[in-house]
Motif scaffolding. Structure first.
Motif, mmCIF file in Angstrom:
data_model
loop_
_atom_site.group_PDB
_atom_site.id
_atom_site.type_symbol
_atom_site.label_atom_id
_atom_site.label_comp_id
_atom_site.label_asym_id
_atom_site.label_seq_id
_atom_site.Cartn_x
_atom_site.Cartn_y
_atom_site.Cartn_z
ATOM 1 N N TYR A 25 -82.150 16.511 10.592
ATOM 2 C CA TYR A 25 -81.250 15.510 10.533
ATOM 3 C C TYR A 25 -80.583 14.961 11.592
ATOM 4 N N TYR A 26 -80.578 15.773 12.585
ATOM 5 C CA TYR A 26 -79.874 15.366 14.005
ATOM 6 C C TYR A 26 -80.926 14.712 14.717
ATOM 7 N N GLN A 27 -82.225 14.621 14.262
ATOM 8 C CA GLN A 27 -83.170 13.885 15.305
ATOM 9 C C GLN A 27 -83.001 12.161 15.417
ATOM 10 N N GLY A 60 -86.978 19.316 16.254
ATOM 11 C CA GLY A 60 -85.570 20.028 16.051
ATOM 12 C C GLY A 60 -85.506 20.809 17.164
ATOM 13 N N VAL A 61 -84.809 21.931 17.261
ATOM 14 C CA VAL A 61 -84.645 22.528 18.360
ATOM 15 C C VAL A 61 -85.504 24.010 18.316
ATOM 16 N N HIS A 62 -85.377 24.832 19.718
ATOM 17 C CA HIS A 62 -86.151 25.941 19.733
ATOM 18 C C HIS A 62 -86.269 26.682 18.697
ATOM 19 N N ALA A 84 -85.420 21.672 24.367
ATOM 20 C CA ALA A 84 -84.421 21.662 23.216
ATOM 21 C C ALA A 84 -83.905 22.977 22.833
ATOM 22 N N GLY A 85 -83.037 23.400 23.520
ATOM 23 C CA GLY A 85 -82.412 24.931 22.917
ATOM 24 C C GLY A 85 -81.213 24.638 22.168
ATOM 25 N N CYS A 86 -80.213 25.505 22.057
ATOM 26 C CA CYS A 86 -78.896 25.562 21.358
ATOM 27 C C CYS A 86 -77.840 26.285 21.870
ATOM 28 N N SER A 87 -76.788 25.621 22.067
ATOM 29 C CA SER A 87 -75.767 26.295 22.814
ATOM 30 C C SER A 87 -75.272 27.828 21.840
ATOM 31 N N LEU A 88 -75.240 27.392 20.609
ATOM 32 C CA LEU A 88 -74.800 28.530 19.650
ATOM 33 C C LEU A 88 -75.787 29.693 19.700
ATOM 34 N N VAL A 113 -78.981 31.078 11.200
ATOM 35 C CA VAL A 113 -80.305 30.753 11.580
ATOM 36 C C VAL A 113 -80.434 30.326 12.948
ATOM 37 N N ASN A 114 -79.119 29.869 13.362
ATOM 38 C CA ASN A 114 -79.155 29.162 14.822
ATOM 39 C C ASN A 114 -79.076 30.554 15.740
ATOM 40 N N THR A 115 -80.375 31.132 15.866
ATOM 41 C CA THR A 115 -80.135 32.554 16.904
ATOM 42 C C THR A 115 -81.614 32.628 17.336
ATOM 43 N N ALA A 171 -69.992 29.943 19.508
ATOM 44 C CA ALA A 171 -69.853 28.540 18.990
ATOM 45 C C ALA A 171 -71.030 27.548 19.541
ATOM 46 N N CYS A 172 -70.759 26.542 18.835
ATOM 47 C CA CYS A 172 -71.712 25.341 19.126
ATOM 48 C C CYS A 172 -70.776 24.172 19.944
ATOM 49 N N HIS A 173 -71.449 23.853 21.158
ATOM 50 C CA HIS A 173 -70.501 23.191 21.898
ATOM 51 C C HIS A 173 -70.181 21.493 21.404
ATOM 52 N N VAL A 174 -71.206 21.181 20.216
ATOM 53 C CA VAL A 174 -71.253 19.891 19.917
ATOM 54 C C VAL A 174 -70.022 19.930 18.645
ATOM 55 N N HIS A 175 -70.264 20.672 17.759
ATOM 56 C CA HIS A 175 -69.196 20.598 16.684
ATOM 57 C C HIS A 175 -67.864 21.237 17.097
ATOM 58 N N GLU A 176 -67.805 22.130 18.227
ATOM 59 C CA GLU A 176 -66.272 22.448 18.672
ATOM 60 C C GLU A 176 -65.717 21.187 19.341
ATOM 61 N N PRO A 199 -69.279 23.203 8.718
ATOM 62 C CA PRO A 199 -68.399 24.300 9.019
ATOM 63 C C PRO A 199 -68.742 25.002 10.451
ATOM 64 N N GLU A 200 -69.535 24.486 11.213
ATOM 65 C CA GLU A 200 -69.501 24.970 12.577
ATOM 66 C C GLU A 200 -68.314 24.132 13.304
ATOM 67 N N CYS A 201 -67.675 23.450 12.722
ATOM 68 C CA CYS A 201 -66.385 22.836 13.493
ATOM 69 C C CYS A 201 -64.958 23.822 13.442
ATOM 70 N N GLU A 265 -73.125 13.662 19.864
ATOM 71 C CA GLU A 265 -74.687 13.822 19.783
ATOM 72 C C GLU A 265 -75.118 15.248 20.432
ATOM 73 N N CYS A 266 -75.984 15.835 19.815
ATOM 74 C CA CYS A 266 -76.307 17.080 20.463
ATOM 75 C C CYS A 266 -77.579 16.804 21.451
ATOM 76 N N ASN A 267 -77.204 16.936 22.661
ATOM 77 C CA ASN A 267 -78.029 16.581 23.935
ATOM 78 C C ASN A 267 -79.432 17.512 23.754
ATOM 79 N N PHE A 268 -79.505 18.818 23.136
ATOM 80 C CA PHE A 268 -80.330 19.426 22.911
ATOM 81 C C PHE A 268 -81.388 18.780 22.109
ATOM 82 N N MET A 269 -80.984 18.217 20.827
ATOM 83 C CA MET A 269 -81.827 17.655 19.563
ATOM 84 C C MET A 269 -82.292 16.319 20.063
ATOM 85 N N ARG A 270 -81.432 15.816 20.965
ATOM 86 C CA ARG A 270 -81.824 14.391 21.672
ATOM 87 C C ARG A 270 -83.027 14.534 22.674
HETATM 88 FE FE1 SF4 Z 1 -77.330 24.153 18.543
HETATM 89 FE FE2 SF4 Z 1 -75.083 22.702 17.977
HETATM 90 FE FE3 SF4 Z 1 -77.218 21.337 18.798
HETATM 91 FE FE4 SF4 Z 1 -77.135 22.515 16.312
HETATM 92 S S1 SF4 Z 1 -75.786 20.824 17.165
HETATM 93 S S2 SF4 Z 1 -78.876 22.531 17.710
HETATM 94 S S3 SF4 Z 1 -75.822 24.100 16.720
HETATM 95 S S4 SF4 Z 1 -76.115 23.017 19.909
#
Ligand code: SF4
Ligand code: 13P
Length: 310
Positions: A25-27, A60-62, A84-88, A113-115, A171-176, A199-201, A265-270
């Motif tokens: 859904y974040y695409q 999506g991300v990696h 497309a990684g993930c800070s979390l 799952v974000n691991t 933590a996720c840099h977007v939701h924080e 809930p990541e907020c 926006e999540c820079n990785f997703m985008r």
């Molecule tokens: Fe990772 Fe946050 Fe982007 Fe989701 S929104 S992919 S948790 S960095």
């Protein structure tokens, strides 16, 4: 190629190659619109487990691509942009997590799952934001639990279940990034609006929410609700499907702090684009590879999650 030609070319390729396009859904909206499957992290894993396609293009991300590859080792799994990684996920390196587990013997390891696949290989049961509460509640009350890597989701699950899980500090840099001050302002501006939060907020944001849930749960809540306005505290890509399912309702993104942008926006997703989706499907490039031994170990906690989510 213009956008229409690109969409047609992707469509032809997916038929020719028996490929399925799955999108989180974040695409961006154009990727969600062309996808065969759209969903949250749990739905994407469940659909990957069921697909008869030979190729999965995971928009999506990696870690999402890795999860699909672990579930379907014989299929080709492609991600349009491998950066497309993930800070979390990055906030939890496997070697440090292994050390953390050793410091807490006799604990069951529950990982979001974000691991990375390597962290999943150290895990007893994987969860997503959709099923985390349910799965933790299914574990015996006196079970000692390590939860990683998201401290906000972990704190939230502790607060609603009364558990005292030991939390990894990730933590996720977007939701924080969501601004409480801007959310309070928006609540004054839209007094009837319901607040939807992932809930990541941070807990200060979650305390102001009418519903806390995964992207799917937030979408379902907004669709079933009789209210007309919603303040959305998760990555703004979800607004596309929310608006599509609810054309007469109004969805207002909660802005991030320290930015003049209205959306978060999540820079990785985008990093994924329609053009990159076309190229990776055409060339069968950007393939996800997971080392066999790691994949074998990581599969067990994912299968356990899929079983416990039924
Ligand atoms: Fe990772 Fe946050 Fe982007 Fe989701 S929104 S992919 S948790 S960095
Ligand atoms: P869900 O898809 O479980 O809502 O997770 C959100 C997320 O941050 C994915 O990266």
């Amino acid at each position: 190629m213009n956008k229409t030609q690109l969409i047609e070319a992707i469509d032809n390729l997916r038929k020719e190659k028996n490929a399925v396009i799955m999108a989180h859904y974040y695409q961006t909206g154009d990727i969600q619109d062309i996808a065969d499957v759209i969903g949250d992290s749990l739905a994407l894993a469940q659909k990957a487990a069921q697909t008869k396609a030979d190729i999965i293009v995971l928009c999506g991300v990696h870690f999402m691509g890795e999860t699909a590859k672990i579930i379907c080792p014989d299929k080709k799994v492609l991600v349009p942009d491998l950066n497309a990684g993930c800070s979390l996920a990055d906030s939890c390196p496997a070697d440090e997590f292994e050390h953390f587990i050793k410091q807490h013997p006799n604990h069951t390891v529950v990982s979001y799952v974000n691991t990375s696949a390597a962290v999943k290989a150290l895990t007893d049961v994987v969860v997503t934001s959709t099923n985390a509460r349910k799965i933790v509640e299914m574990l015996p009350k006196d079970e000692k639990i390590i939860f990683g890597p998201d401290r906000n989701l972990g704190n939230y699950i502790n607060s609603v279940t009364g558990r005292n899980m030991v939390l990894w500090n990730g933590a996720c840099h977007v939701h924080e990034q969501f601004s409480v001050e801007k959310l309070i302002e928006l609540k004054k501006q839209y007094p009837k609006a319901k607040v939807l939060a992932h809930p990541e907020c941070k807990s200060v944001v979650l305390k102001l929410a009418d519903i806390v849930g995964s992207t799917q749960a937030l979408l379902d809540f907004a669709t079933k609700s009789d209210e007309q306005q919603f303040l959305v505290a998760t990555e703004s890509g979800i607004l596309h499907e929310m608006q599509k399912c609810n054309p007469t309702k109004e969805f207002i993104p909660v802005p991030p702090a320290d930015s003049t942008c209205a959306c978060n926006e999540c820079n990785f997703m985008r990093l994924n684009t329609l053009e990159k989706l076309y190229v990776c499907l055409r060339d069968e490039s950007n393939e996800i590879v997971v080392d066999k031994e790691t994949a074998k170990k990581a599969l067990k906690p994912i299968v356990r999650m899929l079983e416990m989510s039924k």
